[in-house]
Design a protein around this motif. Structure first.
Motif, PDB file in Angstrom:
ATOM      1  N   TYR A 295      68.489 124.408  42.953  1.00 55.02           N
ATOM      2  CA  TYR A 295      69.287 123.611  43.890  1.00 55.02           C
ATOM      3  C   TYR A 295      68.395 122.942  44.936  1.00 55.02           C
ATOM      4  N   LYS A 296      67.334 123.631  45.326  1.00 56.09           N
ATOM      5  CA  LYS A 296      66.403 123.023  46.283  1.00 56.09           C
ATOM      6  C   LYS A 296      65.741 121.787  45.686  1.00 56.09           C
ATOM      7  N   SER A 297      65.454 121.842  44.380  1.00 57.04           N
ATOM      8  CA  SER A 297      64.898 120.657  43.712  1.00 57.04           C
ATOM      9  C   SER A 297      65.902 119.507  43.740  1.00 57.04           C
ATOM     10  N   LEU A 298      67.166 119.829  43.489  1.00 54.67           N
ATOM     11  CA  LEU A 298      68.213 118.809  43.549  1.00 54.67           C
ATOM     12  C   LEU A 298      68.324 118.240  44.963  1.00 54.67           C
ATOM     13  N   GLU A 299      68.254 119.112  45.953  1.00 54.23           N
ATOM     14  CA  GLU A 299      68.346 118.671  47.347  1.00 54.23           C
ATOM     15  C   GLU A 299      67.197 117.722  47.697  1.00 54.23           C
ATOM     16  N   ARG A 300      65.981 118.109  47.325  1.00 54.13           N
ATOM     17  CA  ARG A 300      64.824 117.252  47.623  1.00 54.13           C
ATOM     18  C   ARG A 300      64.956 115.891  46.954  1.00 54.13           C
ATOM     19  N   PHE A 301      65.359 115.910  45.688  1.00 54.59           N
ATOM     20  CA  PHE A 301      65.519 114.656  44.945  1.00 54.59           C
ATOM     21  C   PHE A 301      66.571 113.767  45.610  1.00 54.59           C
ATOM     22  N   SER A 302      67.700 114.354  45.977  1.00 54.70           N
ATOM     23  CA  SER A 302      68.796 113.578  46.563  1.00 54.70           C
ATOM     24  C   SER A 302      68.403 112.977  47.905  1.00 54.70           C
ATOM     25  N   VAL A 303      67.693 113.774  48.724  1.00 56.54           N
ATOM     26  CA  VAL A 303      67.311 113.303  50.056  1.00 56.54           C
ATOM     27  C   VAL A 303      66.206 112.255  49.964  1.00 56.54           C
ATOM     28  N   LYS A 304      65.186 112.564  49.187  1.00 59.56           N
ATOM     29  CA  LYS A 304      64.023 111.669  49.129  1.00 59.56           C
ATOM     30  C   LYS A 304      64.373 110.315  48.536  1.00 59.56           C
ATOM     31  N   ARG A 305      65.251 110.314  47.537  1.00 59.63           N
ATOM     32  CA  ARG A 305      65.572 109.069  46.829  1.00 59.63           C
ATOM     33  C   ARG A 305      66.933 108.492  47.225  1.00 59.63           C
ATOM     34  N   ASN A 306      67.544 109.108  48.222  1.00 59.23           N
ATOM     35  CA  ASN A 306      68.873 108.659  48.638  1.00 59.23           C
ATOM     36  C   ASN A 306      69.852 108.682  47.458  1.00 59.23           C
ATOM     37  N   GLU A 307      69.762 109.755  46.679  1.00 60.55           N
ATOM     38  CA  GLU A 307      70.597 109.919  45.482  1.00 60.55           C
ATOM     39  C   GLU A 307      71.770 110.859  45.773  1.00 60.55           C
ATOM     40  N   TYR A 308      72.376 110.708  46.935  1.00 62.54           N
ATOM     41  CA  TYR A 308      73.469 111.600  47.311  1.00 62.54           C
ATOM     42  C   TYR A 308      74.652 111.546  46.337  1.00 62.54           C
ATOM     43  N   LYS A 313      77.962 114.559  42.682  1.00 62.27           N
ATOM     44  CA  LYS A 313      78.669 114.566  41.401  1.00 62.27           C
ATOM     45  C   LYS A 313      78.242 115.755  40.542  1.00 62.27           C
ATOM     46  N   LEU A 314      76.930 116.051  40.531  1.00 62.33           N
ATOM     47  CA  LEU A 314      76.447 117.189  39.745  1.00 62.33           C
ATOM     48  C   LEU A 314      76.999 118.498  40.303  1.00 62.33           C
ATOM     49  N   LEU A 315      77.027 118.644  41.610  1.00 60.37           N
ATOM     50  CA  LEU A 315      77.563 119.870  42.208  1.00 60.37           C
ATOM     51  C   LEU A 315      79.058 120.022  41.917  1.00 60.37           C
ATOM     52  N   GLU A 316      79.777 118.921  41.885  1.00 65.75           N
ATOM     53  CA  GLU A 316      81.199 118.982  41.525  1.00 65.75           C
ATOM     54  C   GLU A 316      81.376 119.420  40.069  1.00 65.75           C
ATOM     55  N   GLU A 317      80.503 118.920  39.189  1.00 60.58           N
ATOM     56  CA  GLU A 317      80.563 119.334  37.783  1.00 60.58           C
ATOM     57  C   GLU A 317      80.283 120.830  37.649  1.00 60.58           C
ATOM     58  N   ARG A 336      76.030 121.812  48.719  1.00 51.08           N
ATOM     59  CA  ARG A 336      76.927 120.710  49.088  1.00 51.08           C
ATOM     60  C   ARG A 336      76.897 120.523  50.605  1.00 51.08           C
ATOM     61  N   GLY A 337      76.888 121.644  51.317  1.00 47.74           N
ATOM     62  CA  GLY A 337      76.779 121.572  52.771  1.00 47.74           C
ATOM     63  C   GLY A 337      75.468 120.931  53.203  1.00 47.74           C
ATOM     64  N   ASN A 338      74.390 121.287  52.526  1.00 47.41           N
ATOM     65  CA  ASN A 338      73.094 120.692  52.867  1.00 47.41           C
ATOM     66  C   ASN A 338      73.117 119.172  52.702  1.00 47.41           C
ATOM     67  N   LEU A 339      73.703 118.711  51.595  1.00 48.00           N
ATOM     68  CA  LEU A 339      73.757 117.264  51.368  1.00 48.00           C
ATOM     69  C   LEU A 339      74.615 116.578  52.431  1.00 48.00           C
ATOM     70  N   MET A 340      75.703 117.213  52.827  1.00 50.19           N
ATOM     71  CA  MET A 340      76.518 116.652  53.905  1.00 50.19           C
ATOM     72  C   MET A 340      75.714 116.579  55.207  1.00 50.19           C
ATOM     73  N   PHE A 341      74.977 117.634  55.483  1.00 46.03           N
ATOM     74  CA  PHE A 341      74.173 117.683  56.704  1.00 46.03           C
ATOM     75  C   PHE A 341      73.148 116.552  56.735  1.00 46.03           C
ATOM     76  N   HIS A 342      72.471 116.339  55.615  1.00 47.56           N
ATOM     77  CA  HIS A 342      71.444 115.297  55.565  1.00 47.56           C
ATOM     78  C   HIS A 342      72.034 113.901  55.758  1.00 47.56           C
ATOM     79  N   GLN A 343      73.309 113.752  55.446  1.00 44.91           N
ATOM     80  CA  GLN A 343      73.955 112.449  55.616  1.00 44.91           C
ATOM     81  C   GLN A 343      74.607 112.304  56.994  1.00 44.91           C
TER      82      GLN A 343
END
Length: 384
Positions: A295-308, A313-317, A336-343
């Motif tokens: 999940y940390k890898s997913l978080e880094r990817f989403s934040v670094k590349r703005n791939e929220y 969507k993956l977390l919902e799946e 999911r909370g982390n991604l919300m926080f970063h946004q």
């Protein structure tokens, strides 16, 4: 004494562990608290018990009859034997015979049993985990100082020192195993890991391949490790096509282990290959939704590349697929909370973190360190 030991060894070979204990116990009562007898008794208990109570009382049985006699007469079956406090036996023995190397090795084994039953710290507190590590190390080191030279101890001490970046000491213990057995796949694999840490990539690759080519049958775990070490060595040697071959084989060996996926993600990140990164992240988390490093890898990817959108969507799946698994759901809500926080949605993030704690509280003790990490804003903000 030799007759007792020989009889006990024969019974152990026949998997009559309770009967072997009876023989050794009789020998101790007859001949006294002799190191070889007591150590043999404790070794049988630690290796061959079928259950225990809080590592205080261990139970042995005769596996050959598994509670039944060969004639089917239940009255002649051997009842399980309870052995109390094997660690106390070792303590008393060492008070009388402080130079007994095998006793120290067995005492290390006793603590190692406790560590093995809780390898991921889900039950064991982090402080207790570290305490057990130090107790194992102290006893194994004392055994080695007194002349004990066994593959199991050498490998453990090598890994212990390697984890503490004391590479020279790690190499020393790994080489002891190679000296004792020139075709030891475990020692080959250990040396590959050392050479990789030292950035001697050709040597690392050679030892990894020696592991894979060993005549001995490899466990899936060791084959995975050696294949991954070969892949990483080739990556650093610039042989990208061969790296991909090995890392793909590694993933196919154990699709539920996240390490090789994370190596692959690092490669895709270097190549700026977002499409393959998304595929690897999805495959990794669908195969193993329980470990937070994925999940940390997913978080880094989403934040670094703005791939929220992709991350959400993956977390919902994952939520739909693993809604009945508390540990998975705890991780899903946490990240999911982390991604919300970063946004910038702090209030929404806190609600999701509360849900995460609720799920984790069902499967973790209330003082587990993981619960304190959920919503750690100082840690999360470091990704921005």
């Amino acid at each position: 004494m030799n007759t007792y030991l020989s009889n006990a060894d024969q019974l152990i070979q026949q998997k009559k562990f309770a009967a072997a204990h009876t023989v050794l116990d009789s020998a101790v009562r007859t001949l006294g608290f002799e190191p070889l007898l007591v150590n043999s008794m404790v070794n049988n208990v630690l290796k061959n018990h079928f259950m225990h109570r809080d590592f205080r009382i261990f139970y042995l049985r005769n596996e050959a009859d598994n509670g039944k006699s060969s004639t089917g007469d239940k009255t002649s079956a051997t009842a399980p034997i309870a052995v109390r406090h094997p660690d106390w036996m070792l303590k008393n023995l060492l008070e009388q015979n402080p130079q007994s190397a095998w006793s120290y090795k067995l005492w290390g084994d006793f603590y190692r049993l406790q560590l093995a039953e809780n390898p991921s710290l889900k039950i064991l507190a982090e402080e207790k985990h570290a305490e057990l590590q130090e107790k194992i190390a102290a006893n194994y080191l004392r055994a080695a100082q007194l002349g004990y030279n066994g593959a199991e101890v050498n490998s453990w001490l090598g890994a212990y020192y390697q984890a503490r970046s004391q590479v020279k000491l790690a190499r020393q213990y790994y080489l002891l195993n190679l000296a004792a057995n020139a075709d030891d796949p475990a020692a080959f694999c250990d040396m590959a890991e050392i050479y990789l840490a030292e950035k001697q990539y050709s040597q690392a690759y050679n030892y990894a391949v020696k592991t894979l080519q060993s005549a001995s049958e490899l466990s899936v775990k060791r084959r995975y490790k050696a294949t991954r070490l070969a892949a990483l060595s080739l990556y650093h040697l610039g042989e990208e096509a061969r790296f991909m071959d090995y890392i793909t084989e590694c993933i196919q060996l154990s699709p539920d282990i996240q390490d090789a996926y994370i190596d692959l993600l690092a490669y895709y990140e270097e190549k700026n290959d977002a499409a393959n990164s998304r595929r690897a992240l999805r495959q990794m988390l669908l195969n193993n939704p329980y470990e937070d490093k994925g999940y940390k890898s997913l978080e880094r990817f989403s934040v670094k590349r703005n791939e929220y959108p992709f991350g959400e969507k993956l977390l919902e799946e994952l939520m739909l697929r693993f809604e009945h698994y508390d540990e998975a759901m705890g991780n899903i809500y946490r990240f999911r909370g982390n991604l919300m926080f970063h946004q910038g949605y702090a209030d929404e993030a806190k609600k999701l973190w509360d849900l995460s704690r609720r799920y984790f509280s069902r499967c973790l003790p209330e003082d587990h360190p993981m619960l304190k990490q959920i919503g750690d804003v100082s840690r999360e903000s470091s990704l921005k």
